[in-house]
Scaffold this motif. Structure first.
Motif, PDB file in Angstrom:
ATOM      1  N   ARG A  96       0.834  -1.215   0.000  1.00  0.00           N
ATOM      2  CA  ARG A  96       0.000   0.000   0.000  1.00  0.00           C
ATOM      3  C   ARG A  96       0.864   1.258   0.000  1.00  0.00           C
ATOM      4  NH1 ARG A  96      -3.398  -3.258   3.330  1.00  0.00           N
ATOM      5  NH2 ARG A  96      -2.295  -2.549   5.192  1.00  0.00           N
ATOM      6  N   GLU A  97       1.943   1.242   0.795  1.00  0.00           N
ATOM      7  CA  GLU A  97       2.840   2.400   0.833  1.00  0.00           C
ATOM      8  C   GLU A  97       3.467   2.644  -0.535  1.00  0.00           C
ATOM      9  OE1 GLU A  97       3.615   4.639   3.200  1.00  0.00           O
ATOM     10  OE2 GLU A  97       2.064   3.785   4.502  1.00  0.00           O
ATOM     11  N   LEU A  98       3.920   1.569  -1.177  1.00  0.00           N
ATOM     12  CA  LEU A  98       4.548   1.715  -2.488  1.00  0.00           C
ATOM     13  C   LEU A  98       3.567   2.225  -3.537  1.00  0.00           C
ATOM     14  CD1 LEU A  98       6.700  -1.560  -2.638  1.00  0.00           C
ATOM     15  CD2 LEU A  98       7.550   0.772  -2.388  1.00  0.00           C
ATOM     16  N   HIS A  99       2.388   1.603  -3.543  1.00  0.00           N
ATOM     17  CA  HIS A  99       1.417   1.940  -4.590  1.00  0.00           C
ATOM     18  C   HIS A  99       0.732   3.275  -4.338  1.00  0.00           C
ATOM     19  CE1 HIS A  99      -2.385   1.808  -6.850  1.00  0.00           C
ATOM     20  NE2 HIS A  99      -1.686   1.111  -7.730  1.00  0.00           N
ATOM     21  N   ASP A 100       0.287   3.474  -3.103  1.00  0.00           N
ATOM     22  CA  ASP A 100      -0.534   4.653  -2.819  1.00  0.00           C
ATOM     23  C   ASP A 100       0.278   5.911  -2.554  1.00  0.00           C
ATOM     24  OD1 ASP A 100      -2.638   2.926  -3.067  1.00  0.00           O
ATOM     25  OD2 ASP A 100      -2.971   2.697  -0.915  1.00  0.00           O
ATOM     26  N   HIS A 101       1.544   5.770  -2.209  1.00  0.00           N
ATOM     27  CA  HIS A 101       2.335   6.947  -1.866  1.00  0.00           C
ATOM     28  C   HIS A 101       3.525   7.122  -2.802  1.00  0.00           C
ATOM     29  CE1 HIS A 101      -0.031   7.710   1.717  1.00  0.00           C
ATOM     30  NE2 HIS A 101       0.075   6.428   2.038  1.00  0.00           N
ATOM     31  N   LEU A 102       4.478   6.201  -2.756  1.00  0.00           N
ATOM     32  CA  LEU A 102       5.690   6.387  -3.538  1.00  0.00           C
ATOM     33  C   LEU A 102       5.405   6.432  -5.035  1.00  0.00           C
ATOM     34  CD1 LEU A 102       8.709   6.731  -3.571  1.00  0.00           C
ATOM     35  CD2 LEU A 102       8.956   4.240  -3.469  1.00  0.00           C
ATOM     36  N   ALA A 103       4.645   5.465  -5.539  1.00  0.00           N
ATOM     37  CA  ALA A 103       4.343   5.457  -6.978  1.00  0.00           C
ATOM     38  C   ALA A 103       3.534   6.690  -7.376  1.00  0.00           C
ATOM     39  CB  ALA A 103       3.581   4.180  -7.349  1.00  0.00           C
ATOM     40  N   GLN A 104       2.575   7.073  -6.526  1.00  0.00           N
ATOM     41  CA  GLN A 104       1.772   8.263  -6.825  1.00  0.00           C
ATOM     42  C   GLN A 104       2.630   9.523  -6.807  1.00  0.00           C
ATOM     43  OE1 GLN A 104      -1.200   8.212  -7.884  1.00  0.00           O
ATOM     44  NE2 GLN A 104      -1.913   6.149  -7.364  1.00  0.00           N
ATOM     45  N   ASP A 105       3.522   9.614  -5.804  1.00  0.00           N
ATOM     46  CA  ASP A 105       4.384  10.792  -5.719  1.00  0.00           C
ATOM     47  C   ASP A 105       5.301  10.892  -6.925  1.00  0.00           C
ATOM     48  OD1 ASP A 105       3.216  11.385  -3.320  1.00  0.00           O
ATOM     49  OD2 ASP A 105       4.854  10.615  -2.081  1.00  0.00           O
TER      50      ASP A 105
END
Length: 386
Positions: A177-186
């Motif tokens: 979730r951190e990778l998809h929802d935050h890092l990838a989005q950022d």
């Protein structure tokens, strides 16, 4: 040889023959009793080797083995008591002559093994019981204690392993979730922002190639992060179910690595699985495909998901180069590669079994059978990807 004369030689011929016959009968009876004792211990050991035999059944069958191993089985009854629960043979009564031995687990008394004669019999050693039967009942009690203790330790280890795998899955979900929802989005926002800046103010000609390379690298990083998140947590497992999620994963695996994957599921209509079963079966398939890609040099893989209520049967076959399984497992152990070992552990934690069949030049075949199916009104549909 002894020079001591055999006194039977001084007896009349018929009397001497009778004496010899009597000695032979005594020896034969003693040998028969020893055979019964060995059969008893061997039978209990065989029961203990049946890892899927419930403990209640093991103790009940042990009581019967004990009963028939005593000198007078026709009037004997037996019982194994463990943690206050008695497992007795048919016709058991708390009456008559009794022989018993305590069952100790980790140094503490947890129960006992007992044999009773329901009718009087002559005194011969320990009441009507033989001295050899005392040694046998002590050996049986000790054996049961060690079997139960080992089973409890194994169950504790399975429980700890289950908790560890659950913790790993929870951590995987959090990281995904951190990778998809935050890092990838950022990173996507950064990429979009750069593209807008370069559209509004195109970089100098000598920097245009560098700007394009930066954009391309950002796009590759975003794709890699999303792939990593997908690998950590298969999207849609809860919503779509196991079959659709496996089908999607196999399609993407095939497109990415050029290995044809044929998926077929049957008999899963009207049955359901809890999340733990689904995620572990999914991981088994994921690991098998990963091993195929890395080691098998295969061009095709066949996956079959079949319901045999209440069990789920999973078959995975590839047309790769195969391997010497014993050498493969030994090498994996030495090099601490967890592929096949982790697959075995997942199957075992689900209460199932897994079998690998392979030889050089003949591909790999994996057969998994796990419990966990339950009846539902709806269910997943049968799918085929051909």
């Amino acid at each position: 040889m002894s020079d001591t004369p055999d006194r039977r030689d001084d007896l009349p011929p018929k009397t001497a023959d009778a004496a010899r016959t009597g000695d032979r009968e005594v020896i034969e009876r003693a040998l028969l009793e020893r055979v019964k004792e060995l059969d008893c211990l061997y039978g209990i050991t065989r029961l203990a080797q049946q890892g899927n035999l419930p403990q209640d059944d093991l103790l009940r069958e042990t009581a019967e083995l004990v009963r028939v191993s005593w000198q007078y089985p026709e009037i004997a009854c037996a019982a194994v008591t463990l943690d206050g629960q008695r497992y007795a043979t048919s016709g058991y009564r708390r009456a008559g002559a009794r022989q018993s031995s305590p069952i100790r687990i980790q140094g503490e008394t947890a129960g006992e093994v007992e044999v009773r004669y329901l009718e009087p019999r002559p005194e011969c050693g320990e009441g009507p019981f033989l001295q050899e039967e005392r040694r046998l009942i002590d050996a049986v009690a000790d054996l049961i204690g060690r079997i139960v203790e080992r089973r409890r330790v194994e169950e504790q280890m399975r429980a700890l392993s289950r908790e560890l795998i659950k913790a790993q899955e929870n951590e995987r979900q959090r990281i995904a979730r951190e990778l998809h929802d935050h890092l990838a989005q950022d990173l996507s926002l950064v990429k979009t922002g750069l593209e807008r800046i370069w559209t509004a103010q195109p970089p100098a000609e000598n920097h245009s190639a560098q700007a394009a390379e930066i954009t391309e690298r950002l796009g590759a990083a975003i794709a890699a992060i999303r792939d990593l998140a997908y690998g950590l947590l298969p999207p849609g497992l809860t919503e779509l179910g196991l079959v659709d999620t496996v089908l999607r994963h196999c399609e993407e695996f095939s497109q990415r690595h050029g290995i044809a994957v044929d998926v077929f599921a049957d008999g899963l209509e009207g049955v359901g699985m809890d999340f733990d079963t689904q995620i572990n079966v999914y991981r088994l398939i994921q690991e098998a495909l990963s091993n195929t890609r890395k080691h098998a040099a295969a061009s095709a893989v066949r996956i079959r998901l079949l319901a045999s209520y209440p069990n789920l049967i999973l078959r995975i076959e590839d047309d790769g180069r195969g391997a010497d399984l014993e050498k493969c497992l030994a090498k994996a152990g030495r090099e601490k590669r967890m592929g096949l070992w982790s697959m075995r552990e997942r199957a075992r934690l689900l209460g199932g079994k897994i079998n690998f069949r392979t030889k050089p030049g003949a591909g790999m075949r994996i057969l998994v059978e796990v419990p966990g199916l339950r009846r539902t009104r709806g269910g997943q549909k049968t799918h085929s990807d051909r």
